[in-house]
Design a protein around this motif. Sequence first.
Motif, PDB file in Angstrom:
ATOM      1  N   LYS A  55      42.677  32.797  41.865  1.00 23.01           N
ATOM      2  CA  LYS A  55      43.443  34.009  42.214  1.00 23.01           C
ATOM      3  C   LYS A  55      44.916  33.698  42.426  1.00 23.01           C
ATOM      4  CE  LYS A  55      40.995  34.797  45.892  1.00 23.01           C
ATOM      5  NZ  LYS A  55      40.136  33.596  45.711  1.00 23.01           N
ATOM      6  N   THR A  97      46.509  31.059  41.446  1.00 21.84           N
ATOM      7  CA  THR A  97      47.066  30.537  40.197  1.00 21.84           C
ATOM      8  C   THR A  97      47.526  31.714  39.325  1.00 21.84           C
ATOM      9  OG1 THR A  97      45.489  28.714  40.341  1.00 21.84           O
ATOM     10  CG2 THR A  97      46.567  29.045  38.218  1.00 21.84           C
ATOM     11  N   PHE A 111      39.255  28.489  50.134  1.00 21.18           N
ATOM     12  CA  PHE A 111      40.026  29.104  51.228  1.00 21.18           C
ATOM     13  C   PHE A 111      41.403  28.473  51.392  1.00 21.18           C
ATOM     14  CE2 PHE A 111      35.496  29.536  52.459  1.00 21.18           C
ATOM     15  CZ  PHE A 111      35.387  30.887  52.165  1.00 21.18           C
ATOM     16  N   THR A 112      42.035  28.183  50.261  1.00 24.51           N
ATOM     17  CA  THR A 112      43.422  27.712  50.300  1.00 24.51           C
ATOM     18  C   THR A 112      44.308  28.836  50.827  1.00 24.51           C
ATOM     19  OG1 THR A 112      42.997  26.300  48.409  1.00 24.51           O
ATOM     20  CG2 THR A 112      45.307  26.789  48.893  1.00 24.51           C
TER      21      THR A 112
HETATM   22  N1  LIG Z   1      41.052  23.955  34.684  1.00 21.32           N
HETATM   23  C1  LIG Z   1      41.453  25.058  35.282  1.00 21.32           C
HETATM   24  N2  LIG Z   1      41.637  25.049  36.592  1.00 21.32           N
HETATM   25  C2  LIG Z   1      42.063  26.187  37.188  1.00 21.32           C
HETATM   26  C3  LIG Z   1      42.302  27.380  36.472  1.00 21.32           C
HETATM   27  N3  LIG Z   1      42.715  28.321  37.344  1.00 21.32           N
HETATM   28  C4  LIG Z   1      42.718  27.721  38.548  1.00 21.32           C
HETATM   29  N4  LIG Z   1      42.327  26.422  38.466  1.00 21.32           N
HETATM   30  C5  LIG Z   1      42.204  25.448  39.548  1.00 21.32           C
HETATM   31  O1  LIG Z   1      41.259  25.917  40.498  1.00 21.32           O
HETATM   32  C6  LIG Z   1      41.684  25.561  41.819  1.00 21.32           C
HETATM   33  C7  LIG Z   1      41.754  26.795  42.697  1.00 21.32           C
HETATM   34  O2  LIG Z   1      42.817  27.640  42.273  1.00 21.32           O
HETATM   35  P1  LIG Z   1      43.484  28.697  43.257  1.00 21.32           P
HETATM   36  O3  LIG Z   1      44.413  29.502  42.420  1.00 21.32           O
HETATM   37  O4  LIG Z   1      43.993  28.047  44.469  1.00 21.32           O
HETATM   38  O5  LIG Z   1      42.181  29.552  43.601  1.00 21.32           O
HETATM   39  P2  LIG Z   1      42.045  30.793  44.612  1.00 21.32           P
HETATM   40  O6  LIG Z   1      41.104  31.736  43.974  1.00 21.32           O
HETATM   41  O7  LIG Z   1      43.377  31.305  44.998  1.00 21.32           O
HETATM   42  O8  LIG Z   1      41.312  30.073  45.828  1.00 21.32           O
HETATM   43  P3  LIG Z   1      41.333  30.438  47.405  1.00 21.32           P
HETATM   44  O9  LIG Z   1      42.749  30.739  47.806  1.00 21.32           O
HETATM   45  O10 LIG Z   1      40.823  29.198  48.020  1.00 21.32           O
HETATM   46  O11 LIG Z   1      40.421  31.598  47.565  1.00 21.32           O
HETATM   47  C8  LIG Z   1      43.022  24.847  41.665  1.00 21.32           C
HETATM   48  O12 LIG Z   1      42.763  23.453  41.647  1.00 21.32           O
HETATM   49  C9  LIG Z   1      43.509  25.322  40.306  1.00 21.32           C
HETATM   50  O13 LIG Z   1      44.367  24.398  39.712  1.00 21.32           O
HETATM   51  C10 LIG Z   1      42.113  27.364  35.052  1.00 21.32           C
HETATM   52  O14 LIG Z   1      42.335  28.362  34.343  1.00 21.32           O
HETATM   53  N5  LIG Z   1      41.677  26.183  34.510  1.00 21.32           N
END
Ligand SMILES: Nc1nc2c(ncn2[C@@H]2O[C@H](COP(=O)(O)OP(=O)(O)OP(=O)(O)O)[C@@H](O)[C@H]2O)c(=O)[nH]1
Length: 362
Positions: A14, A16, A33-34
């Motif tokens: 999310k 990202t 939960f970042t």
């Molecule tokens: N290989 C790959 N990794 C991804 C992709 N999108 C996100 N990631 C990885 O997944 C992990 C989590 O990404 P975040 O964007 O922090 O995920 P989030 O959904 O915001 O997570 P929370 O804030 O914890 O809920 C990171 O290490 C990113 O680099 C993708 O399209 N490909």
Amino acid sequence: MLRVGIVGLPNAGKSTLFNALTRAHAQVAGHPFTTVDPNVGEAVVPDQRLERLAEVLRPERVVPAHIRIVDIAGLVRGSHRGEGLGNRFLGHVREMDALLLVLRAFETEAAPHPEGSVDPARDLETLLTELALADLETASAGAGRAERRAAGTGDRAERERAEALARAVAALERGSPVRDAVSAEDLDRLHDQFLLTAKPMLLVLNIGEDDAGRPVEAVASYRAALPAGAEVVAVCAKLEEEVEDLTDEDAAELLDAYGVRERGTARIAAAARRLLGLITFYSIESSECRAWLVPGGATAVDAAAEIHTDMARGFIRAEVVPADSLIEAGSVAAARDRGAVRIEGRDHPVGDGDVLTFRFRA
Ligand SMILES: Nc1nc2c(ncn2[C@@H]2O[C@H](COP(=O)(O)OP(=O)(O)OP(=O)(O)O)[C@@H](O)[C@H]2O)c(=O)[nH]1
Ligand SMILES: [Mg+2]
């Protein structure tokens, strides 16, 4: 300004995606939960017509339309009972115009999936259940109040509202999103409840780098497992984020290496426009050329209000010329000479691509 909330499981990507859309550099990490406090930013809506207008008119400033984006903490199965970080962060997306549901479709060792495996359809089910349970709480409380008010006042509108809420509660108890279960009239009556499942939703499949160049195939491979009629876009959030920090040339090279022909962020903006039935109009005032988004069916005075409430209040008339006619004519004066500029009143329906200049009493 249009507001869109990003919802999804932890580690779905999310933040990202939020970064790719807003260039905001929110924290991204491989542990769940970042995100705790919401990230808020603005995404540019790419617009080729605005670029062509700018080439012809050469204004000092060119301002594209923006969408406000809010990225919140991940939801997990049981968030309504307080699992994970609970669902208390949902309050930050209650007043959004639409929700963007990020469904993880990429594999990586670096970021564990909270359920142990990649399965976008299962995750969607989890999200819709948690959103429905949050709504059930809101709607049940609202239904009780509305029923008492309807009984007390005997007012017909209050009665209709109470009945709409009762129908929403029944739908949510079946686990059905309110938007799929009630009529358009009921949606209007329920508007002030800010129900999450009453909002238009765009599903974003976050695909891995290997699939980045095949978004259509990716959507097709999950299509049967997702609700029929759902608006689905596949993007590789990580690649989209990386590209935002590069020069145009390096970005083009990287995208080319992955076989990406159209930016995922642009496809998301286009899908959101479609989903919400939005149209774009343009203003050219004081050497600024600017794009604005309004709902289809907006009138000239609605468009004026989008720019400034004073413009709507003192509205006299609008000068209207389609962007394509203006581009063809080369200038406003030339368009006027050709008779392409029309004078319209406040109730004039705005067309997609209209360039509007308002005359108003200050
Ligand atoms: N290989 C790959 N990794 C991804 C992709 N999108 C996100 N990631 C990885 O997944 C992990 C989590 O990404 P975040 O964007 O922090 O995920 P989030 O959904 O915001 O997570 P929370 O804030 O914890 O809920 C990171 O290490 C990113 O680099 C993708 O399209 N490909
Ligand atoms: Mg996050």
